[in-house]
Design a protein around this motif. Structure first.
Motif, PDB file in Angstrom:
ATOM      1  N   LEU A  62       2.590  -2.084  11.603  1.00  0.00           N
ATOM      2  CA  LEU A  62       1.842  -1.660  10.421  1.00  0.00           C
ATOM      3  C   LEU A  62       1.769  -2.749   9.363  1.00  0.00           C
ATOM      4  O   LEU A  62       0.732  -2.916   8.710  1.00  0.00           O
ATOM      5  CB  LEU A  62       2.473  -0.392   9.837  1.00  0.00           C
TER       6      LEU A  62
ATOM      7  N   ALA B 186       5.168   6.999  15.895  1.00  0.00           N
ATOM      8  CA  ALA B 186       5.561   6.059  14.837  1.00  0.00           C
ATOM      9  C   ALA B 186       7.056   5.810  14.940  1.00  0.00           C
ATOM     10  O   ALA B 186       7.844   6.741  15.152  1.00  0.00           O
ATOM     11  CB  ALA B 186       5.205   6.619  13.466  1.00  0.00           C
TER      12      ALA B 186
ATOM     13  N   LEU C 297      10.357   4.012  12.986  1.00  0.00           N
ATOM     14  CA  LEU C 297      10.868   3.500  11.710  1.00  0.00           C
ATOM     15  C   LEU C 297      12.226   2.846  11.921  1.00  0.00           C
ATOM     16  O   LEU C 297      13.234   3.542  12.095  1.00  0.00           O
ATOM     17  CB  LEU C 297      10.998   4.643  10.697  1.00  0.00           C
TER      18      LEU C 297
ATOM     19  N   LEU D 129       6.689   0.977  11.898  1.00  0.00           N
ATOM     20  CA  LEU D 129       6.648   1.014  10.444  1.00  0.00           C
ATOM     21  C   LEU D 129       7.575  -0.062   9.855  1.00  0.00           C
ATOM     22  O   LEU D 129       8.489  -0.547  10.536  1.00  0.00           O
ATOM     23  CB  LEU D 129       7.081   2.391   9.945  1.00  0.00           C
TER      24      LEU D 129
END
Length: 254
Positions: A7, A23, A25, A67
């Motif tokens: 991202l 996604a 993280l 992310l």
């Protein structure tokens, strides 16, 4: 080169027509790592592993987005170590609630925390967030547990050890002090046997258990060991990211 699965790299021209399934993280910490490793050790490791695993999964067809890494973790046992930064678990919960809310609203309903710091403990947080976001598939990956460290290192420890020093020698060697500055990483054990055996737990006050903030002797570390370990971890994690991204999470059990 712009990586479309990261991202922080990509852009609105690409994203406005893109759809992701998963996604990831990375979540690290900012803290002392013996005398010789950078305070950002957990951030460097988590970011590099997430992005390389993301590349592997992307090139196999996974619609995954990595992310930006959260750089602060739970360091409640290190309050007296200069500039060791702390986020309380309740703060982590609030951050995750906001992030997961964005993903849920935008239709990305598979989410992984890639943990890069031993002080972070996610199970109770994920259980509670799962009730708030029932459509989301939430999970945690612990990269340090993906492969057996004993297959790669002579003396794997717990913190700023042979494993972490080897990884940073591979990923960011310019940030590692000369070998003569490395501490021995000797850990003092709790006098109450149950805590040392692991079936009872109390938080370790870090400045009392280690003179140099390390736990585990880093002296046998090499860049080559770090590279081999990194590649093994990223390969296995990349396969998992692909598997999650294509999975029917309403039909996982048989």
């Amino acid at each position: 080169m712009i990586r479309p699965y990261v991202l922080a790299d990509t852009n609105w021209k690409h994203l406005k027509d893109e759809k992701f399934d998963l996604a990831v993280l990375p979540w690290g910490a900012t803290e002392a790592h013996n005398y010789h490793l950078p305070y950002a050790t957990d951030v460097i490791e988590g970011t590099a592993i997430a992005e390389e695993a993301g590349r592997i999964a992307w090139e196999k067809g996974a619609k995954v987005i990595i992310l930006p890494t959260i750089p602060f973790g739970v360091n409640t046992g290190q309050a007296d170590i200069y500039l060791d930064m702390n986020l309380n678990p309740s703060t982590q919960f609030a951050i995750l609630k906001d992030i997961i809310g964005v993903l849920d609203r935008q239709g990305i309903q598979k989410f992984m925390i890639l943990n890069s710091h031993g002080g972070n403990n996610w199970k109770s947080i994920i259980r509670e967030l799962g009730l708030l976001f029932p459509k989301m598939f939430l999970c945690v990956g612990e990269w340090v547990k993906i492969v057996n460290r004993n297959d790669f290192f002579d003396d794997p420890g717990d913190h700023a050890d042979e494993m972490e020093t080897s990884l940073i020698l591979h990923l960011a060697p310019e940030l590692v002090l000369p070998k003569e500055d490395w501490g021995d990483g000797i850990e003092k054990k709790n006098k109450i046997k149950a805590f040392s055996e692991g079936w009872a737990w109390t938080e370790r006050p870090w400045s009392q258990i280690s003179e140099d903030t390390g736990v585990g002797n880093p002296k046998a570390s090499t860049k080559e060991k770090g590279e081999h370990f990194f590649n093994a971890v990223c390969g296995k994690l990349g396969d998992l990211l692909l598997e999650i991204s294509i999975a029917d999470t309403d039909n996982l059990y048989e």
